[in-house]
Design a protein around this motif. Sequence first.
Motif, PDB file in Angstrom:
ATOM      1  N   THR A 177       1.440  -1.031   0.016  1.00  0.00           N
ATOM      2  CA  THR A 177      -0.155  -0.173   0.338  1.00  0.00           C
ATOM      3  C   THR A 177       0.809   1.457   0.169  1.00  0.00           C
ATOM      4  OG1 THR A 177      -1.946   1.056   0.772  1.00  0.00           O
ATOM      5  CG2 THR A 177      -0.329   0.010   2.456  1.00  0.00           C
ATOM      6  N   GLY A 178       0.291   1.701  -0.703  1.00  0.00           N
ATOM      7  CA  GLY A 178       1.062   3.189  -0.580  1.00  0.00           C
ATOM      8  C   GLY A 178       1.156   4.427  -1.938  1.00  0.00           C
ATOM      9  N   PHE A 179       1.923   5.150  -2.512  1.00  0.00           N
ATOM     10  CA  PHE A 179       0.776   6.593  -3.365  1.00  0.00           C
ATOM     11  C   PHE A 179       2.119   6.489  -4.411  1.00  0.00           C
ATOM     12  CE2 PHE A 179      -0.075   7.707   1.071  1.00  0.00           C
ATOM     13  CZ  PHE A 179      -1.272   8.184   1.016  1.00  0.00           C
ATOM     14  N   TYR A 180       1.780   6.822  -5.152  1.00  0.00           N
ATOM     15  CA  TYR A 180       2.495   7.658  -5.954  1.00  0.00           C
ATOM     16  C   TYR A 180       1.756   9.114  -6.824  1.00  0.00           C
ATOM     17  CZ  TYR A 180       4.164   2.849  -7.883  1.00  0.00           C
ATOM     18  OH  TYR A 180       4.982   1.780  -8.479  1.00  0.00           O
ATOM     19  N   ARG A 181       2.169   9.405  -7.216  1.00  0.00           N
ATOM     20  CA  ARG A 181       2.427  11.094  -6.854  1.00  0.00           C
ATOM     21  C   ARG A 181       2.441  11.347  -8.069  1.00  0.00           C
ATOM     22  NH1 ARG A 181       6.784  13.128  -5.477  1.00  0.00           N
ATOM     23  NH2 ARG A 181       8.196  11.045  -5.913  1.00  0.00           N
ATOM     24  N   VAL A 182       1.710  12.362  -8.855  1.00  0.00           N
ATOM     25  CA  VAL A 182       1.486  12.704 -10.491  1.00  0.00           C
ATOM     26  C   VAL A 182       2.549  13.914 -10.347  1.00  0.00           C
ATOM     27  CG1 VAL A 182       0.097  14.560 -12.029  1.00  0.00           C
ATOM     28  CG2 VAL A 182      -0.885  12.917 -10.663  1.00  0.00           C
ATOM     29  N   ALA A 183       3.637  13.810 -11.835  1.00  0.00           N
ATOM     30  CA  ALA A 183       4.704  13.897 -12.095  1.00  0.00           C
ATOM     31  C   ALA A 183       4.372  14.415 -13.176  1.00  0.00           C
ATOM     32  CB  ALA A 183       5.666  14.294 -11.659  1.00  0.00           C
ATOM     33  N   GLY A 184       3.833  16.142 -14.181  1.00  0.00           N
ATOM     34  CA  GLY A 184       3.889  15.575 -15.386  1.00  0.00           C
ATOM     35  C   GLY A 184       2.858  14.727 -16.133  1.00  0.00           C
ATOM     36  N   ASP A 185       3.219  13.442 -17.068  1.00  0.00           N
ATOM     37  CA  ASP A 185       2.280  12.600 -16.973  1.00  0.00           C
ATOM     38  C   ASP A 185       2.906  11.124 -16.716  1.00  0.00           C
ATOM     39  OD1 ASP A 185       4.682  12.959 -18.742  1.00  0.00           O
ATOM     40  OD2 ASP A 185       3.600  12.805 -20.857  1.00  0.00           O
ATOM     41  N   GLU A 186       3.252  11.423 -16.002  1.00  0.00           N
ATOM     42  CA  GLU A 186       3.475  10.404 -15.196  1.00  0.00           C
ATOM     43  C   GLU A 186       3.453  10.025 -13.594  1.00  0.00           C
ATOM     44  OE1 GLU A 186       7.711   8.145 -16.960  1.00  0.00           O
ATOM     45  OE2 GLU A 186       7.996  10.253 -15.859  1.00  0.00           O
ATOM     46  N   LEU A 187       3.225   9.425 -12.720  1.00  0.00           N
ATOM     47  CA  LEU A 187       2.852   8.759 -11.862  1.00  0.00           C
ATOM     48  C   LEU A 187       4.483   8.454 -11.008  1.00  0.00           C
ATOM     49  CD1 LEU A 187      -0.011   6.940 -11.914  1.00  0.00           C
ATOM     50  CD2 LEU A 187       0.313   8.620 -11.077  1.00  0.00           C
ATOM     51  N   VAL A 188       5.052   8.985 -10.217  1.00  0.00           N
ATOM     52  CA  VAL A 188       6.070   8.127  -9.260  1.00  0.00           C
ATOM     53  C   VAL A 188       6.454   8.104  -8.033  1.00  0.00           C
ATOM     54  CG1 VAL A 188       8.150   9.429  -8.979  1.00  0.00           C
ATOM     55  CG2 VAL A 188       7.191  10.282 -11.115  1.00  0.00           C
ATOM     56  N   LEU A 189       6.565   7.351  -7.540  1.00  0.00           N
ATOM     57  CA  LEU A 189       6.355   5.874  -6.529  1.00  0.00           C
ATOM     58  C   LEU A 189       6.672   7.099  -5.671  1.00  0.00           C
ATOM     59  CD1 LEU A 189       6.300   4.070  -5.561  1.00  0.00           C
ATOM     60  CD2 LEU A 189       8.839   3.416  -5.515  1.00  0.00           C
ATOM     61  N   GLY A 190       5.657   6.702  -4.314  1.00  0.00           N
ATOM     62  CA  GLY A 190       6.024   7.990  -3.166  1.00  0.00           C
ATOM     63  C   GLY A 190       6.225   6.848  -2.047  1.00  0.00           C
ATOM     64  N   PRO A 191       5.892   7.301  -0.413  1.00  0.00           N
ATOM     65  CA  PRO A 191       6.121   6.884   0.749  1.00  0.00           C
ATOM     66  C   PRO A 191       4.657   5.023   0.312  1.00  0.00           C
ATOM     67  CG  PRO A 191       6.048   9.333   1.711  1.00  0.00           C
ATOM     68  CD  PRO A 191       5.635   8.869  -0.683  1.00  0.00           C
ATOM     69  N   PHE A 192       5.969   4.520   1.124  1.00  0.00           N
ATOM     70  CA  PHE A 192       4.648   2.886   0.357  1.00  0.00           C
ATOM     71  C   PHE A 192       4.960   2.403   2.078  1.00  0.00           C
ATOM     72  CE2 PHE A 192       7.893   0.235  -0.861  1.00  0.00           C
ATOM     73  CZ  PHE A 192       8.933   0.880  -1.479  1.00  0.00           C
ATOM     74  N   GLN A 193       4.202   1.152   1.655  1.00  0.00           N
ATOM     75  CA  GLN A 193       5.152  -0.015   2.520  1.00  0.00           C
ATOM     76  C   GLN A 193       4.782  -1.483   1.740  1.00  0.00           C
ATOM     77  OE1 GLN A 193       5.493  -0.536   6.644  1.00  0.00           O
ATOM     78  NE2 GLN A 193       5.822   2.174   6.164  1.00  0.00           N
ATOM     79  N   GLY A 194       5.499  -2.221   2.093  1.00  0.00           N
ATOM     80  CA  GLY A 194       5.660  -3.183   0.807  1.00  0.00           C
ATOM     81  C   GLY A 194       6.746  -4.112   0.313  1.00  0.00           C
ATOM     82  N   LYS A 195       7.043  -4.114  -0.583  1.00  0.00           N
ATOM     83  CA  LYS A 195       7.936  -5.202  -1.516  1.00  0.00           C
ATOM     84  C   LYS A 195       8.823  -3.810  -2.495  1.00  0.00           C
ATOM     85  CE  LYS A 195       7.329  -9.843  -1.970  1.00  0.00           C
ATOM     86  NZ  LYS A 195       7.165 -11.116  -2.823  1.00  0.00           N
ATOM     87  N   PRO A 196      10.055  -3.079  -2.684  1.00  0.00           N
ATOM     88  CA  PRO A 196       9.937  -2.505  -3.762  1.00  0.00           C
ATOM     89  C   PRO A 196       8.328  -2.377  -5.333  1.00  0.00           C
ATOM     90  CG  PRO A 196      11.950  -2.982  -2.900  1.00  0.00           C
ATOM     91  CD  PRO A 196      10.800  -4.330  -2.537  1.00  0.00           C
ATOM     92  N   ALA A 197       8.974  -1.064  -5.341  1.00  0.00           N
ATOM     93  CA  ALA A 197       7.877  -1.052  -6.680  1.00  0.00           C
ATOM     94  C   ALA A 197       7.961  -0.096  -7.939  1.00  0.00           C
ATOM     95  CB  ALA A 197       6.483  -0.583  -6.112  1.00  0.00           C
ATOM     96  N   CYS A 198       7.272  -0.638  -8.662  1.00  0.00           N
ATOM     97  CA  CYS A 198       7.414   0.216 -10.200  1.00  0.00           C
ATOM     98  C   CYS A 198       7.871   1.680  -9.527  1.00  0.00           C
ATOM     99  CB  CYS A 198       6.234   0.118 -11.207  1.00  0.00           C
ATOM    100  SG  CYS A 198       5.330  -1.196 -10.887  1.00  0.00           S
ATOM    101  N   THR A 199       8.619   1.618 -10.236  1.00  0.00           N
ATOM    102  CA  THR A 199       8.654   3.844  -9.705  1.00  0.00           C
ATOM    103  C   THR A 199       7.843   5.200 -10.784  1.00  0.00           C
ATOM    104  OG1 THR A 199      10.963   2.828  -8.755  1.00  0.00           O
ATOM    105  CG2 THR A 199      11.240   5.416  -9.524  1.00  0.00           C
ATOM    106  N   ARG A 200       7.894   4.439 -11.746  1.00  0.00           N
ATOM    107  CA  ARG A 200       7.017   5.325 -12.874  1.00  0.00           C
ATOM    108  C   ARG A 200       6.322   4.660 -13.849  1.00  0.00           C
ATOM    109  NH1 ARG A 200       9.877  10.338 -13.466  1.00  0.00           N
ATOM    110  NH2 ARG A 200      11.765  10.604 -11.920  1.00  0.00           N
ATOM    111  N   ILE A 201       5.567   5.167 -13.745  1.00  0.00           N
ATOM    112  CA  ILE A 201       4.021   4.305 -14.217  1.00  0.00           C
ATOM    113  C   ILE A 201       3.492   5.791 -15.219  1.00  0.00           C
ATOM    114  CG2 ILE A 201       1.648   3.269 -14.245  1.00  0.00           C
ATOM    115  CD1 ILE A 201       2.384   2.447 -11.473  1.00  0.00           C
ATOM    116  N   PRO A 202       3.170   5.444 -16.469  1.00  0.00           N
ATOM    117  CA  PRO A 202       2.846   6.436 -17.478  1.00  0.00           C
ATOM    118  C   PRO A 202       0.849   6.830 -17.285  1.00  0.00           C
ATOM    119  CG  PRO A 202       3.779   5.145 -18.813  1.00  0.00           C
ATOM    120  CD  PRO A 202       3.978   4.623 -17.184  1.00  0.00           C
TER     121      PRO A 202
END
Length: 162
Positions: free
Chosen positions: A53-78
Amino acid sequence: MHDFAIAVTDKPALYRDLAAALDALTAGEPDPIANMANAAALIWQYLPDLNWTGFYRVAGDELVLGPFQGKPACTRIPIGEGVCGAAAASGEARCVIDVHDFPGHIVCDADSAAELVAPVIVEGRVIAVLDLDSPVKGRFDAEDVAGCTALAAMLGPRIVES
Ligand code: SME
C-alpha cells in the motif's frame, strides 16, 4: 511507536476508525512526505490481507512512486497505464477483483491478486493515487472503495505540494 491493531467485524466502522486515526496523525502536519509515509504505515497496520500500500504522485504525464509499505515497486507509471494510471487518468477509483483480468495491469509484486486505487483529488486535479494491493482475489469491495476514497479526500490538502 503507534500500535493500531484492531479486529475487523464491521468494515464501515473499521474505515471510520482508520479515518479518525489518520486525521489525528496528519492534521497540522504540513509536510506531504511525512503525511504520505504515516498514511501508508497506518493503512498497512489497519487493513488485513494487504501485500502493498502506498502512493504514486502525479509528475507531468507520469506517476512517480511515493511513500509505501511492501516490496520495492515500479518507480514510474505513465498516466493511463495499469490500474494506477487508469485511476489517475479518469479521476475515478478502480477496484479490480483479479488483476490478471485487467488489461495492462502492471506487475510490481507477483503475489498481488486484487487491487484498489483511489485518486487523490485537490481542487479538481488528480495529484496522486492511493494504491492498495492484496494477495487475496476479490479482497476489495464497494465498502473498501468508499473507505479509501474518503481517506484520499481527507489526505488531499495534506499531501499536496505547496
Ligand atoms: N499494479 C499497479 C502498479 C503499482 S503496484 O501494484 C505497487 C498498476 O497496474 O498500476
